[in-house]
Structure formats: structure tokens, C-alpha cells
Design an enzyme around this catalytic site. Structure first.
Site, PDB file in Angstrom:
ATOM      1  N   THR A 103       0.866  -1.353   0.016  1.00  0.00           N
ATOM      2  CA  THR A 103      -0.281   0.015   0.003  1.00  0.00           C
ATOM      3  C   THR A 103       0.914   1.298   0.017  1.00  0.00           C
ATOM      4  O   THR A 103       0.367   2.265  -0.452  1.00  0.00           O
ATOM      5  CB  THR A 103      -0.912   0.132   1.148  1.00  0.00           C
ATOM      6  OG1 THR A 103      -0.230  -0.249   2.476  1.00  0.00           O
ATOM      7  CG2 THR A 103      -1.983  -1.100   0.884  1.00  0.00           C
ATOM      8  N   THR A 104       2.255   1.019   0.563  1.00  0.00           N
ATOM      9  CA  THR A 104       2.865   2.448   0.640  1.00  0.00           C
ATOM     10  C   THR A 104       3.656   2.319  -0.836  1.00  0.00           C
ATOM     11  O   THR A 104       3.736   3.324  -1.472  1.00  0.00           O
ATOM     12  CB  THR A 104       4.067   2.333   1.713  1.00  0.00           C
ATOM     13  OG1 THR A 104       3.674   1.869   2.827  1.00  0.00           O
ATOM     14  CG2 THR A 104       4.736   3.518   1.557  1.00  0.00           C
ATOM     15  N   ASP A 107      -1.341  -8.119   7.277  1.00  0.00           N
ATOM     16  CA  ASP A 107      -0.814  -7.913   5.678  1.00  0.00           C
ATOM     17  C   ASP A 107       0.002  -8.742   5.659  1.00  0.00           C
ATOM     18  O   ASP A 107      -0.005  -9.519   4.203  1.00  0.00           O
ATOM     19  CB  ASP A 107       0.526  -6.679   6.052  1.00  0.00           C
ATOM     20  CG  ASP A 107      -0.458  -5.313   5.857  1.00  0.00           C
ATOM     21  OD1 ASP A 107      -1.553  -5.067   5.659  1.00  0.00           O
ATOM     22  OD2 ASP A 107       0.390  -4.357   5.746  1.00  0.00           O
TER      23      ASP A 107
END
Length: 537
Positions: free
Chosen positions: A99-100, A403
Site C-alpha cells: 500500500t505504501t 498484511d
């Protein structure tokens, strides 16, 4: 003369409304706003990335380096910047990890697009060029992937460990990675005649408990209910339990909202109490007749699910009662136990009960909880009990575990792994650089710009690890240009470029492919915008 003057006025008016510089200004404003969001979380990328402390309006503090969590809680006003927040959320839903990275790639692509716009290349041409570059990049990434056998636990462990290495709780990856792999393998359903397996993360229930350390986190093949039993003197441990899940209340019925029962004398009062007692006694007798010795009661919003008198009677018949099962948890409880919720007393019969080998109330300093194991008739579900010393640690451990679960799920859905450490991006950049030389016209510039933008991942990884980004990226370029080191990436532990496959730094192909595709799609959407129109209301 008069008509001519009118014509001139018309020309002046059309010139006012046809402002050539406005679309360029809007585009620049959008790009700068989106880049600001990207730069805000760029320092959180990778194993040596920094953490962000997020303070909510109510004073609650969250410490995390998960891109989706940071952006979800960040106050963003600019509409183009909100598109990057949506991008991060889309990557979280699609892959669950990266996501980053996806936001950092989008920021770098927007920076590249801004330079191309300054050269006078049309936004549509840039957009189409980026799409061609994406197709080439995806081919390179897929070409360097290695297929995985889902029965090989070691490969799945590598994917989970790589995901956890960039988290706050990375020192506990040796404990959390095997839990994530075991949980996914327990709930995975192979696709008939296809590749990969189907995984529904709703079948993995993550329960957070303060007390102990992250090392005490455990996987339970069964059901955990995070609160104590309602009994006063009832049993706290039952072997060979017969479980019933009810959706009705064991308490006296109430009148409607706007009705009252007026009792004028003691005889009437006694009669009301006697009727209530008889009503509850009939329900309890039916429960005993069915042979139920563990009762789960759905949370009721209209009245008390259990009255004190009901608890007294249930204690007498040695039945453990657990009330306030949340409505959204009912589906998971039913799937785990293999039962159906019982909506009325008439259906409370022995055939609607399920058997569980062991039910026990576990007593801890932080409180009690119920643990059920040996649910023979249940479906493929597991519960993970995440522990930690404080609320912030537990919440971050649960996010990191989520995650890792998503990383293993990605491998299950698309069984292929690629090297980590910026290797896929560097390999794609090297290939695009070679393709750009032969590309005609504006495509040459677009492919070159896309290749340079992809190098932001290895560059940021090196920067966050305290290495010299220019030296590191140059060394990485040389490794990929030689053609015999496709797995070369930034090794932040050793502080140099090494082959990531030998370091066991592997990530799911689906995470990288999804990040590239979603970032490019968002950048193309931002480039196509030439005006922002506000609505009337």
C-alpha cells in the site's frame, strides 16, 4: 459600424472564456497535491522505513508504517490527493500489501508526467505512452517470477516474512509468519481445474487482547469468544459440550414503547412475577430437555438477553451461558461450529445442537475469555489470538498480521513469487530503457520517463536505510544491465546490492503487478483531468 462593434465584443467575450492556461494550471495543481501525499508516506517504505504517529481528534494515538492505515486516517482536502488515498485503499483490497509502494510509484510517475508536460507533450499522448510502458513492465515482472507449489510451506513462509520485515513488529516475524501461513492453509479451498486456491479472509478471525507479549500470539483451531461466561455458579469447563446458538431472549417480554402496565395491588404484582418466573422456567426446561449444556445468546438491542432469574435457573441445570454474541459474528460462529441460529423456542431441539469436544473459560490477568476446540462438524475457519503489552502494540501487531495473511493469500490466488528489494522495478526500468531507444516519437520520452520513475522504489529503500541512493541505484542499474542478475535488489541489512533470491526476500507477484497497474491507472486518470467543477449545493 454598430454590428462590427458587436462582433468585436463577441470575440473579446470568447477570449475571456477560452483561457488556454487554465487546464495546465489545474493539471499542475492536481499533480502537486498528489505528489505531496506521496512524499508524506515515502519515508515509511521498506524494512528501514520510519513510523508515523497519528493522533485522532479524540486524543487516540496510532503508531504505524502501513501506507493504507496512514492515508485512511490522514485529513486530505484536495480532490486529486484524495485519489491517492483511494488508490492505497484499492491496493489494500486487491492485494492487502504494497500500500505504501503503490502511492510512492504513483507520485514518481506524476513527477515524470509533469516534466513531460513541460516539454510540450500532450497529456493524452503521455497517458497512452504510460499504458504501453505498463504492459512492458508487467511482462518483465511476470517473466522473472518463479511459480510456487502451494503445498510447499517454505515458499509461503518467505512471502509472509518479507511482508512482516517492513513492519513495527518485524522482530517477531519468526512467530507471526508461521501463524499466517498455517491460518491461510487451514481455510484455503483449491479451485477445481484451475491454478491457485480460493481464500476468504473472513474465515480467519483475529482477536486482539492486551496482556502478554507479541510472542504469546497463538493460532486456535476453533472459536474464541473474547468475553467471560454470564453464569454466577455455572460450569467453567465442559467436555463433549452440546452447543445451541439462540436469537431469542430468556427474559420476561416487555410491552411496546408507548404502553404501560399499571399494577394496582400486591396480588396482581405477585401474579405478574409468577407469570414471569413460569415463562422463563418453560424456556429453561426446553433447553434442558434438548440436552444443551452450552448456550450462546445473540446480542439483543430491545431488552436484556438474559434476566438474573434465567441465569439462576441455568446455573441449576449446569449450563454455561455466553451472551452478547455480536450480530456480525453470527455467520463466523455458525461456520466454525457447523450450526444454525435458533430463532424460536419451538425449534430448540436436540438435532439443532452441535457437539464440541472442549469448551473452557480461560482466566488471565487482563480478563477472561472462552475457548472452544474440537468443532468436528464445522467448516474451515481459524481464530488467531494476538497479544501485546499495550493497545498500540496489539493493534499494530494485528495490522501487520493482516498484511502477512494478505501476502500469503496473494500467493494462493496467483502462485508465483518475485524477488523483493526493488528488484522487479529495477529489472522493468532496465528493460524499458532499452525499449525506449528504439521507440518512435513521443513514446521514446514516455518509456524513458516511466523507467526513471520506477527507480524511485530502490532509491527510496536505499535512502530510508541510510545508504547513498545515487550510488545504490547506479550499482543496481549495472547489475541489471549485465543481464545475468535479474534478482538483484537493495539489501538494506548489508547495505549493498545483492541477489534477493539468495537472501530469501520474496514477495507475491500479484502484489507487484497490482501496484504497477493501479498506480499507472490513477496517474492516467489525473492526467486526463483539465478542470475542477464545483456543484451547486
Amino acid at each position: 459600424m454598430a454590428p462590427k462593434a458587436g462582433g468585436d465584443a463577441g470575440k473579446v467575450n470568447s477570449a475571456i472564456y477560452k483561457d488556454k492556461s487554465k487546464p495546465a494550471d489545474i493539471r499542475l495543481s492536481n499533480i502537486n497535491a498528489a505528489k505531496a501525499v506521496s512524499d508524506a508516506i515515502r519515508t515509511s517504505l521498506g524494512p528501514r522505513g520510519m513510523d508515523k504517529m497519528i493522533q485522532a481528534a479524540n486524543g487516540e494515538v496510532t503508531i504505524t508504517n502501513d501506507g493504507a492505515t496512514i492515508l485512511k486516517q490522514m485529513s486530505v482536502l484536495h480532490p486529486a490527493a484524495k485519489m491517492l488515498v483511494e488508490l492505497s485503499r484499492a491496493q489494500d483490497i486487491e492485494a492487502g500489501d504494497g500500500t505504501t509502494s503503490v502511492v510512492v510509484i504513483a507520485g514518481a510517475l506524476l513527477d515524470a508526467a509533469e516534466k513531460l508536460l513541460q516539454k510540450g507533450i500532450h497529456p493524452t499522448v503521455i497517458s497512452d505512452g504510460f499504458q504501453k510502458a505498463l504492459q512492458m513492465a508487467l511482462q518483465v515482472v511476470e517473466g522473472m517470477s518463479t511459480s510456487v507449489d502451494l503445498s510447499n510451506e517454505d515458499a509461503l513462509l518467505k512471502a509472509a516474512a518479507t511482508s512482516l520485515n517492513s513492519k513495527v513488529v518485524s522482530q517477531h516475524s519468526t512467530i507471526l509468519a508461521p501463524i499466517a501461513v498455517q491460518a491461510i492453509r487451514a481455510v484455503m479451498e483449491p479451485i477445481q481445474g484451475g491454478v491457485g486456491a480460493r481464500v476468504d479472509l473472513r474465515d480467519v478471525k483475529v482477536i486482539e487482547r492486551i496482556g502478554g507479549t507479541v510472542e504469546d500470539t497463538e493460532l486456535i483451531q476453533g472459536l474464541v469468544i473474547p468475553h467471560r461466561a454470564s453464569n454466577v455458579n455455572g460450569p467453567h469447563r465442559i467436555e463433549k459440550a452440546k452447543v445451541g446458538l439462540i436469537q431469542f431472549c430468556i427474559s420476561p417480554p416487555k410491552t411496546d414503547m408507548d404502553h404501560n402496565v399499571i399494577v394496582s395491588d400486591y396480588a396482581a404484582m405477585d401474579r405478574v412475577l409468577k407469570e414471569e418466573r413460569q415463562y422463563i422456567l418453560n424456556i429453561v426446561k426446553q433447553i434442558k430437555k434438548a440436552g444443551c449444556n452450552l448456550l450462546l445468546v445473540q446480542k439483543s438491542i430491545l431488552r436484556d438477553a438474559l434476566s438474573d432469574l434465567a441465569i439462576h435457573f441455568l446455573d441449576k441445570i449446569k449450563t454455561m451461558v455466553i451472551k452478547d454474541i455480536e450480530r456480525e459474528d453470527i455467520e463466523f460462529v455458525c461456520k466454525t461450529l457447523g450450526c444454525r441460529p435458533i430463532a424460536s423456542l419451538d425449534h430448540f431441539t436436540a438435532e439443532n445442537l452441535v457437539n464440541v469436544d472442549l469448551v473452557e473459560e480461560v482466566n488471565e490477568p487482563s480478563g477472561k475469555y472462552i475457548k472452544m476446540t474440537g468443532c468436528s462438524g464445522g467448516g474451515h475457519t481459524v481464530s488467531v489470538l494476538v497479544r501485546g503489552t499495550s493497545g498500540a502494540v496489539v493493534a499494530e501487531a494485528a495490522r501487520s498480521l493482516h498484511d502477512a495473511l494478505c501476502a500469503v493469500r496473494c500467493v494462493a490466488r496467483r502462485p508465483a513469487l518475485v524477488p523483493g528489494g526493488g528488484a522487479p522495478e529495477a529489472a522493468a526500468a532496465a528493460e524499458l530503457g532499452r525499449a525506449a531507444i528504439a521507440a518512435p516519437g513521443a513514446d521514446h520520452y514516455c518509456l524513458r520517463a516511466y523507467a526513471d520513475a520506477l527507480e524511485v522504489i530502490p532509491s527510496t529503500l536505499a535512502e530510508n536505510a541510510g545508504l547513498n541512493p545515487i550510488e545504490t541505484v547506479t550499482e543496481l542499474r549495472a547489475a541489471h544491465a549485465s543481464g545475468n542478475q535479474s534478482g538483484a535488489g537493495v539489501n538494506v541489512r548489508r547495505g549493498r546490492v545483492t541477489d534477493m533470491r539468495h537472501e530469501n526476500v520474496l514477495q507475491p507477484l500479484h502484489v507487484t503487478a497490482s501496484a504497477l497497474a493501479l498506480a499507472t491507472e490513477t496517474v492516467r486518470a489525473i492526467l486526463k483531468i483539465d478542470d475542477i467543477v464545483n456543484t451547486v449545493n
